[in-house]
Design a protein around this motif. Sequence first.
Motif, PDB file in Angstrom:
ATOM      1  N   LEU A 395       0.823  -1.207   0.000  1.00  0.00           N
ATOM      2  CA  LEU A 395       0.000   0.000   0.000  1.00  0.00           C
ATOM      3  C   LEU A 395       0.861   1.262   0.000  1.00  0.00           C
ATOM      4  CD1 LEU A 395      -2.894  -0.987   2.450  1.00  0.00           C
ATOM      5  CD2 LEU A 395      -2.843  -1.106  -0.048  1.00  0.00           C
ATOM      6  N   VAL A 396       2.008   1.220   0.666  1.00  0.00           N
ATOM      7  CA  VAL A 396       2.943   2.345   0.601  1.00  0.00           C
ATOM      8  C   VAL A 396       3.334   2.595  -0.854  1.00  0.00           C
ATOM      9  CG1 VAL A 396       5.262   3.145   1.207  1.00  0.00           C
ATOM     10  CG2 VAL A 396       3.849   2.016   2.938  1.00  0.00           C
ATOM     11  N   GLY A 397       3.666   1.519  -1.564  1.00  0.00           N
ATOM     12  CA  GLY A 397       4.047   1.643  -2.968  1.00  0.00           C
ATOM     13  C   GLY A 397       2.927   2.206  -3.824  1.00  0.00           C
ATOM     14  N   ILE A 398       1.694   1.798  -3.567  1.00  0.00           N
ATOM     15  CA  ILE A 398       0.557   2.290  -4.353  1.00  0.00           C
ATOM     16  C   ILE A 398       0.345   3.785  -4.106  1.00  0.00           C
ATOM     17  CG2 ILE A 398      -1.952   2.138  -4.640  1.00  0.00           C
ATOM     18  CD1 ILE A 398      -1.701  -0.880  -4.163  1.00  0.00           C
ATOM     19  N   ILE A 399       0.482   4.231  -2.868  1.00  0.00           N
ATOM     20  CA  ILE A 399       0.358   5.666  -2.572  1.00  0.00           C
ATOM     21  C   ILE A 399       1.445   6.452  -3.292  1.00  0.00           C
ATOM     22  CG2 ILE A 399       0.686   7.383  -0.747  1.00  0.00           C
ATOM     23  CD1 ILE A 399      -2.124   6.311  -0.844  1.00  0.00           C
TER      24      ILE A 399
END
Length: 423
Positions: A395-399
Amino acid sequence: MRDLFVSAVIFGLIPFILVNPVVGVLTWCWLGFMNPHKLCWGFAQTFPFAQTVAIATLVSLMAWKEPKRIPWTRETKTLLVFTLWMFVTTFFALNPEGAWEQWNKVWKIMLMTYVTMMVMNTPKRIHMLLWVTALSLGFYGVKGGIFTLVTGGQFIVLGPEKTFIGVRGGIALALNMTIPLMRYLQLTTPQKWIRVGLGAAMALTGLAVIGTHSRGGFLGALAMSFFLIMKTRRKFFYTLLLAATAYGILSFMPSFWAERMHTIETYEEDGSAMGRINAWLFAFNLAKDRPIGGGFECFRGWLFDRYAPNPNDVHDAHSIFFEVLGEHGFIGLGLYLALILMTWRSAGWIRKNAGGDSRTQWLADAASMIQVSLVGYMVGGSFLGLAYFDLFYHLVGIIVLCRVLLERHKAGEDMAIQDYRFF
């Protein structure tokens, strides 16, 4: 037969992965979150499918003609420093054998997080990534919800053994993080029948969380539901819907479930809760005495003899925060907290700057729902040692990807930001 089917599907995808690393990232995501091979009974359970897919993806990436760039933002730089710091603490770990074994798992998660950010850099790819993530974990939500209904909540919902979601707290946390992703997909899907199906999946997944009998999962569900109402559109409608659903679920569960949840208020009388506090104090004392922490897998009896208030009550970390503190010291905890805060603030920036514009509203919805997922992770993770759960870093990567897309859009670059649906 199940082993052969899963193997055939995964090996059947390898040629497509070698042509396009996007397929590799999506397959890695499916394997990492759903763990289909762990649902088998024979050789497939222990076959290194994830490693095979990762190698094929890296080979494909090297031959890929598209630009290969890591978006160097404050989040990706902090994640890199955190990863390097974990390597340092592993080098000086108090339990070297266990530490290097765990490091071998963690660095692969971090590597594939960076590969994901290099590859999934278009609106449609991000949307596909969110669909695969939600469906992979949603499988256990729907399955667990039906199981809870059929059994009257008498038995515990669990994920596959020897995975992050193989314990009730782990699957409860993962499902709490998945419900907001389902809501995002519901907001951005034009087909009514898909939206209805996602609504049913959200309700069943919520029931599955309750069916885990996890107290941390229950608290995470309460926090996640509150922020879901705060962050989503049509707040009044969803307030009524969630209230009605919660009342139905809680009325449905057996009395011993309610008695277990009631022990949250009387934690002083609960041996499990006091064991958690003992482990947290152990982590604090260890980090205070040893600034670099004890390294991975340091929550061991011989170290409890030295640092725990009660040396005979040996527990795992039972908290993402104290897990990082004990294993990587105050520096590691600072980096971990900074990563969470930076991701939250970037999501807030996306929500503020993308909302209200039909071309970018999907980015605002994605950022809002990922914030809700982070709430589920932080609250549920406060009582569970899943600091290296790959869904968080995912999710960090998606943000990061969403912010880069929005910044490029605001700078006037033509990037077809509306082209994200594939239904």
